[in-house]
Design a protein around this motif. Sequence first.
Motif, mmCIF file in Angstrom:
data_model
loop_
_atom_site.group_PDB
_atom_site.id
_atom_site.type_symbol
_atom_site.label_atom_id
_atom_site.label_comp_id
_atom_site.label_asym_id
_atom_site.label_seq_id
_atom_site.Cartn_x
_atom_site.Cartn_y
_atom_site.Cartn_z
ATOM 1 N N GLY A 108 0.867 -1.189 0.000
ATOM 2 C CA GLY A 108 0.000 0.000 0.000
ATOM 3 C C GLY A 108 0.890 1.221 0.000
ATOM 4 O O GLY A 108 1.650 1.425 -0.923
ATOM 5 N N ASP A 109 0.832 1.957 1.065
ATOM 6 C CA ASP A 109 1.687 3.136 1.185
ATOM 7 C C ASP A 109 3.106 2.713 1.551
ATOM 8 O O ASP A 109 3.269 1.973 2.517
ATOM 9 N N PRO A 110 4.131 3.161 0.795
ATOM 10 C CA PRO A 110 5.492 2.794 1.207
ATOM 11 C C PRO A 110 5.943 3.605 2.421
ATOM 12 O O PRO A 110 6.530 4.669 2.288
ATOM 13 N N LYS A 111 5.628 3.083 3.599
ATOM 14 C CA LYS A 111 5.918 3.831 4.831
ATOM 15 C C LYS A 111 7.227 3.418 5.466
ATOM 16 O O LYS A 111 7.398 3.562 6.670
ATOM 17 N N GLY A 112 8.115 2.824 4.675
ATOM 18 C CA GLY A 112 9.435 2.479 5.195
ATOM 19 C C GLY A 112 9.708 0.983 5.172
ATOM 20 O O GLY A 112 8.784 0.168 5.086
ATOM 21 N N LEU A 113 10.991 0.656 5.264
ATOM 22 C CA LEU A 113 11.411 -0.749 5.203
ATOM 23 C C LEU A 113 10.801 -1.557 6.353
ATOM 24 O O LEU A 113 10.368 -2.699 6.157
ATOM 25 N N GLY A 114 10.746 -0.971 7.553
ATOM 26 C CA GLY A 114 10.164 -1.674 8.695
ATOM 27 C C GLY A 114 8.702 -2.000 8.448
ATOM 28 O O GLY A 114 8.220 -3.105 8.722
ATOM 29 N N HIS A 115 7.994 -1.065 7.869
ATOM 30 C CA HIS A 115 6.573 -1.242 7.539
ATOM 31 C C HIS A 115 6.410 -2.337 6.481
ATOM 32 O O HIS A 115 5.498 -3.172 6.555
ATOM 33 N N ALA A 116 7.338 -2.363 5.504
ATOM 34 C CA ALA A 116 7.290 -3.399 4.457
ATOM 35 C C ALA A 116 7.493 -4.781 5.086
ATOM 36 O O ALA A 116 6.773 -5.732 4.756
ATOM 37 N N VAL A 117 8.458 -4.884 6.000
ATOM 38 C CA VAL A 117 8.738 -6.182 6.637
ATOM 39 C C VAL A 117 7.531 -6.625 7.471
ATOM 40 O O VAL A 117 7.167 -7.802 7.481
ATOM 41 N N LEU A 118 6.877 -5.677 8.107
ATOM 42 C CA LEU A 118 5.706 -6.001 8.931
ATOM 43 C C LEU A 118 4.581 -6.620 8.102
ATOM 44 O O LEU A 118 3.791 -7.417 8.603
ATOM 45 N N ARG A 119 4.523 -6.263 6.812
ATOM 46 C CA ARG A 119 3.491 -6.841 5.940
ATOM 47 C C ARG A 119 3.663 -8.360 5.781
ATOM 48 O O ARG A 119 2.774 -9.042 5.296
ATOM 49 N N ALA A 120 4.849 -8.864 6.190
ATOM 50 C CA ALA A 120 5.122 -10.302 6.036
ATOM 51 C C ALA A 120 4.679 -11.100 7.257
ATOM 52 O O ALA A 120 4.802 -12.324 7.276
ATOM 53 N N LYS A 121 4.173 -10.417 8.275
ATOM 54 C CA LYS A 121 3.885 -11.083 9.559
ATOM 55 C C LYS A 121 3.020 -12.340 9.388
ATOM 56 O O LYS A 121 3.358 -13.404 9.881
ATOM 57 N N GLN A 122 1.921 -12.183 8.692
ATOM 58 C CA GLN A 122 0.992 -13.302 8.574
ATOM 59 C C GLN A 122 1.602 -14.471 7.806
ATOM 60 O O GLN A 122 1.444 -15.630 8.176
ATOM 61 N N HIS A 123 2.324 -14.150 6.731
ATOM 62 C CA HIS A 123 2.909 -15.213 5.904
ATOM 63 C C HIS A 123 4.011 -15.952 6.662
ATOM 64 O O HIS A 123 4.138 -17.164 6.553
#
Length: 300
Positions: A108-123
């Motif tokens: 969605g919104d590129p809110k930073g590398l940490g935010h991108a990594v957090l998108r992987a939580k469920q997977h």
Amino acid sequence: MTSAHKVRKAVIPAAGLGTRFLPATKAMPKEMLPVVDKPAIQYVVQEAVSVGLTDILMVTGRSKRALEDHFDRVPSLEATLEDKGDTAKLKAVQAATDLGDIHYVRQGDPKGLGHAVLRAKQHVGEEPFAVLLGDDLIDDRDQLLSVMIDVQAKTSGSVIALIEVEPSQISAYGCADIEEVEGEDYVRVRKLVEKPSPEEAPSNLAVIGRYVLHHSVFDVLEETEPGRGGEIQLTDALQTLAAAEGEGSGVYGVVFRGRRYDTGDKLSYLKAVVQLACASEDLGPDLRKWLTSFAAELDS
Ligand code: UTP
């Protein structure tokens, strides 16, 4: 599932805006920029697969199509190459498919590398996992990720990759304040400092784009406030884990002394392309010859 679980999953964030490469990255992710004859992201996926990480999650943003298409089969193209008897090109095309199980999630919104990594939580779930950034290419003749995976298993913490840089260069990187671990060839990270001046830098050890993380990083990221540039920084979450105690805490560093190619900005990218092309079997001999005479002309 315990934290000593074997690393099976790789997360590849590719949702950044790539502003340093504009306008080339206006309609295409910077991870798709070609490095010699394949996009940077293919080197990274191949590196993950080479150490057994065949479950790959790519974090994408806009222009996701180019990434998905690159790792998908194109039967009509393959049939044309087959009809022509062009087996070399057919093999090159097929090398990008069949690499593993590639999944995609949007940031969605590129809110930073940490935010991108957090998108992987469920997977990822409750397993240690690797994160590979397309900005750094590691020569496939050298070992890094496999060493980091071993250190993660040994420490049950999170592991970052470090390189030694000239003190004057440290302000371009995250910098690690470290202490030796007796009898081991990895180090313990006490603190991480983002882009310090050479005077403030606690070492000349710079963080590069490979991580093997304990899943507790997700909980920390959820609580991490936007930092530098208004972005949720992975470095800030790692800093919290480095200072924490208990399960999943602790950050360790592997100092990499092999060949690494930075593709993160225009100048480094150009150098990486030249270095890798010079090392390639088919282009190398001619390119080296031409470069030598070109360099001589530049001097005259
Ligand atoms: P960079 O900061 O190098 O990438 O992030 P960028 O933001 O695309 O580049 P510039 O600075 O604007 O030129 C390192 C990696 O993290 C990903 C990027 O795609 C890159 O692989 N990233 C960064 C995300 O996936 N999401 C973000 O919000 C930020």
